[in-house]
Design a protein around this motif. Structure first.
Motif, PDB file in Angstrom:
ATOM      1  N   ARG A  35      -4.877  -3.133 -10.280  1.00  0.00           N
ATOM      2  CA  ARG A  35      -4.756  -1.679 -10.372  1.00  0.00           C
ATOM      3  C   ARG A  35      -3.801  -1.099  -9.359  1.00  0.00           C
ATOM      4  NH1 ARG A  35     -10.408   0.652  -9.613  1.00  0.00           N
ATOM      5  NH2 ARG A  35     -10.678  -1.239  -8.423  1.00  0.00           N
ATOM      6  N   HIS A  36      -3.749  -1.686  -8.164  1.00  0.00           N
ATOM      7  CA  HIS A  36      -2.991  -1.058  -7.081  1.00  0.00           C
ATOM      8  C   HIS A  36      -1.721  -1.822  -6.740  1.00  0.00           C
ATOM      9  CE1 HIS A  36      -7.314   0.246  -6.252  1.00  0.00           C
ATOM     10  NE2 HIS A  36      -6.690   1.238  -6.803  1.00  0.00           N
ATOM     11  N   TRP A  37      -0.749  -1.724  -7.633  1.00  0.00           N
ATOM     12  CA  TRP A  37       0.548  -2.330  -7.388  1.00  0.00           C
ATOM     13  C   TRP A  37       1.599  -1.234  -7.502  1.00  0.00           C
ATOM     14  CZ3 TRP A  37       3.405  -1.409 -11.683  1.00  0.00           C
ATOM     15  CH2 TRP A  37       2.703  -1.211 -12.873  1.00  0.00           C
ATOM     16  N   PHE A  64      12.494  -1.221  -2.115  1.00  0.00           N
ATOM     17  CA  PHE A  64      12.413   0.169  -2.553  1.00  0.00           C
ATOM     18  C   PHE A  64      11.344   0.240  -3.633  1.00  0.00           C
ATOM     19  CE2 PHE A  64      14.292   4.016  -4.736  1.00  0.00           C
ATOM     20  CZ  PHE A  64      13.906   4.880  -3.728  1.00  0.00           C
ATOM     21  N   LEU A  65      10.285   0.952  -3.324  1.00  0.00           N
ATOM     22  CA  LEU A  65       9.112   0.937  -4.174  1.00  0.00           C
ATOM     23  C   LEU A  65       8.810   2.311  -4.734  1.00  0.00           C
ATOM     24  CD1 LEU A  65       6.984  -1.051  -1.607  1.00  0.00           C
ATOM     25  CD2 LEU A  65       8.004  -2.023  -3.651  1.00  0.00           C
ATOM     26  N   GLN A  66       8.094   2.314  -5.855  1.00  0.00           N
ATOM     27  CA  GLN A  66       7.574   3.577  -6.372  1.00  0.00           C
ATOM     28  C   GLN A  66       6.115   3.378  -6.752  1.00  0.00           C
ATOM     29  OE1 GLN A  66       9.162   5.237 -10.036  1.00  0.00           O
ATOM     30  NE2 GLN A  66       8.609   7.287  -9.348  1.00  0.00           N
ATOM     31  N   CYS A  67       5.302   4.306  -6.320  1.00  0.00           N
ATOM     32  CA  CYS A  67       3.891   4.259  -6.651  1.00  0.00           C
ATOM     33  C   CYS A  67       3.693   4.803  -8.063  1.00  0.00           C
ATOM     34  CB  CYS A  67       3.101   5.098  -5.644  1.00  0.00           C
ATOM     35  SG  CYS A  67       1.346   5.200  -6.027  1.00  0.00           S
ATOM     36  N   PRO A  68       3.090   4.029  -8.954  1.00  0.00           N
ATOM     37  CA  PRO A  68       2.889   4.495 -10.333  1.00  0.00           C
ATOM     38  C   PRO A  68       1.867   5.615 -10.435  1.00  0.00           C
ATOM     39  CG  PRO A  68       1.803   2.381 -10.010  1.00  0.00           C
ATOM     40  CD  PRO A  68       2.563   2.676  -8.745  1.00  0.00           C
ATOM     41  N   ARG A  69       1.107   5.804  -9.401  1.00  0.00           N
ATOM     42  CA  ARG A  69       0.070   6.835  -9.446  1.00  0.00           C
ATOM     43  C   ARG A  69       0.599   8.207  -9.023  1.00  0.00           C
ATOM     44  NH1 ARG A  69      -5.995   6.326  -7.089  1.00  0.00           N
ATOM     45  NH2 ARG A  69      -6.097   5.056  -8.952  1.00  0.00           N
ATOM     46  N   CYS A  70       1.197   8.273  -7.835  1.00  0.00           N
ATOM     47  CA  CYS A  70       1.640   9.576  -7.331  1.00  0.00           C
ATOM     48  C   CYS A  70       3.154   9.748  -7.412  1.00  0.00           C
ATOM     49  CB  CYS A  70       1.164   9.777  -5.893  1.00  0.00           C
ATOM     50  SG  CYS A  70       1.977   8.691  -4.691  1.00  0.00           S
ATOM     51  N   HIS A 106       0.828  -1.203   0.000  1.00  0.00           N
ATOM     52  CA  HIS A 106       0.000   0.000   0.000  1.00  0.00           C
ATOM     53  C   HIS A 106       0.860   1.250   0.000  1.00  0.00           C
ATOM     54  CE1 HIS A 106      -3.338  -2.569   2.013  1.00  0.00           C
ATOM     55  NE2 HIS A 106      -3.182  -2.850   0.737  1.00  0.00           N
ATOM     56  N   CYS A 107       0.512   2.188  -0.845  1.00  0.00           N
ATOM     57  CA  CYS A 107       1.232   3.451  -0.907  1.00  0.00           C
ATOM     58  C   CYS A 107       0.851   4.308   0.290  1.00  0.00           C
ATOM     59  CB  CYS A 107       0.897   4.186  -2.205  1.00  0.00           C
ATOM     60  SG  CYS A 107       1.609   5.836  -2.286  1.00  0.00           S
ATOM     61  N   PRO A 108       1.851   4.769   1.072  1.00  0.00           N
ATOM     62  CA  PRO A 108       1.558   5.574   2.263  1.00  0.00           C
ATOM     63  C   PRO A 108       1.114   6.992   1.926  1.00  0.00           C
ATOM     64  CG  PRO A 108       3.913   5.371   1.954  1.00  0.00           C
ATOM     65  CD  PRO A 108       3.272   4.487   0.907  1.00  0.00           C
ATOM     66  N   ARG A 109       1.280   7.402   0.684  1.00  0.00           N
ATOM     67  CA  ARG A 109       0.921   8.777   0.345  1.00  0.00           C
ATOM     68  C   ARG A 109      -0.504   8.885  -0.195  1.00  0.00           C
ATOM     69  NH1 ARG A 109       4.482  12.735  -3.393  1.00  0.00           N
ATOM     70  NH2 ARG A 109       5.575  13.038  -1.455  1.00  0.00           N
ATOM     71  N   CYS A 110      -0.805   8.166  -1.262  1.00  0.00           N
ATOM     72  CA  CYS A 110      -2.114   8.365  -1.886  1.00  0.00           C
ATOM     73  C   CYS A 110      -3.139   7.336  -1.391  1.00  0.00           C
ATOM     74  CB  CYS A 110      -2.009   8.315  -3.402  1.00  0.00           C
ATOM     75  SG  CYS A 110      -1.506   6.737  -4.089  1.00  0.00           S
ATOM     76  N   THR A 111      -2.666   6.283  -0.739  1.00  0.00           N
ATOM     77  CA  THR A 111      -3.544   5.254  -0.181  1.00  0.00           C
ATOM     78  C   THR A 111      -4.721   4.936  -1.111  1.00  0.00           C
ATOM     79  OG1 THR A 111      -4.831   6.871   1.097  1.00  0.00           O
ATOM     80  CG2 THR A 111      -2.959   5.860   2.194  1.00  0.00           C
TER      81      THR A 111
END
Ligand SMILES: [Zn+2]
Ligand SMILES: [Zn+2]
Length: 89
Positions: A36-38, A50-56, A15-20
């Motif tokens: 959708r949420h990977w 080390f992850l990057q959210c593709p959305r934000c 889970h992305c801690p920023r855009c959740t």
């Protein structure tokens, strides 16, 4: 044959801690590998990813809390390390 980009751009379901964006998603709530949420899995070091959210586009280190090692090499050189990890429960 393997796409060379697939080595760098792996996927992780964290889970992305920023855009959740996983909230109110039934698939994520059930713990499935949601389509959708990977996140991009850019790097892994021991139990850390080390992850990057593709959305934000947010990048962060995620502690998987399992695995061996746990010693991070060069972690301080990378941007996006959350100083307030305790808030991400
Ligand atoms: Zn995000
Ligand atoms: Zn989802």
């Amino acid at each position: 044959m393997r796409d060379p980009d697939a080595v760098v751009v792996r996927r992780a379901w964290v889970h992305c801690p920023r855009c959740t964006d996983h909230t109110s998603c039934q698939s994520c709530e059930a713990g499935h590998c949601c389509e959708r949420h990977w996140r991009f899995l850019l790097e892994s070091e021991g139990r850390y990813l080390f992850l990057q959210c593709p959305r934000c586009r947010y990048r962060w280190w995620h502690d998987t809390r399992f695995g061996v090692g746990g010693r991070l090499v060069g972690m301080a050189d990378l941007p996006g390390f959350p100083p307030d990890e305790a808030q991400v429960a």
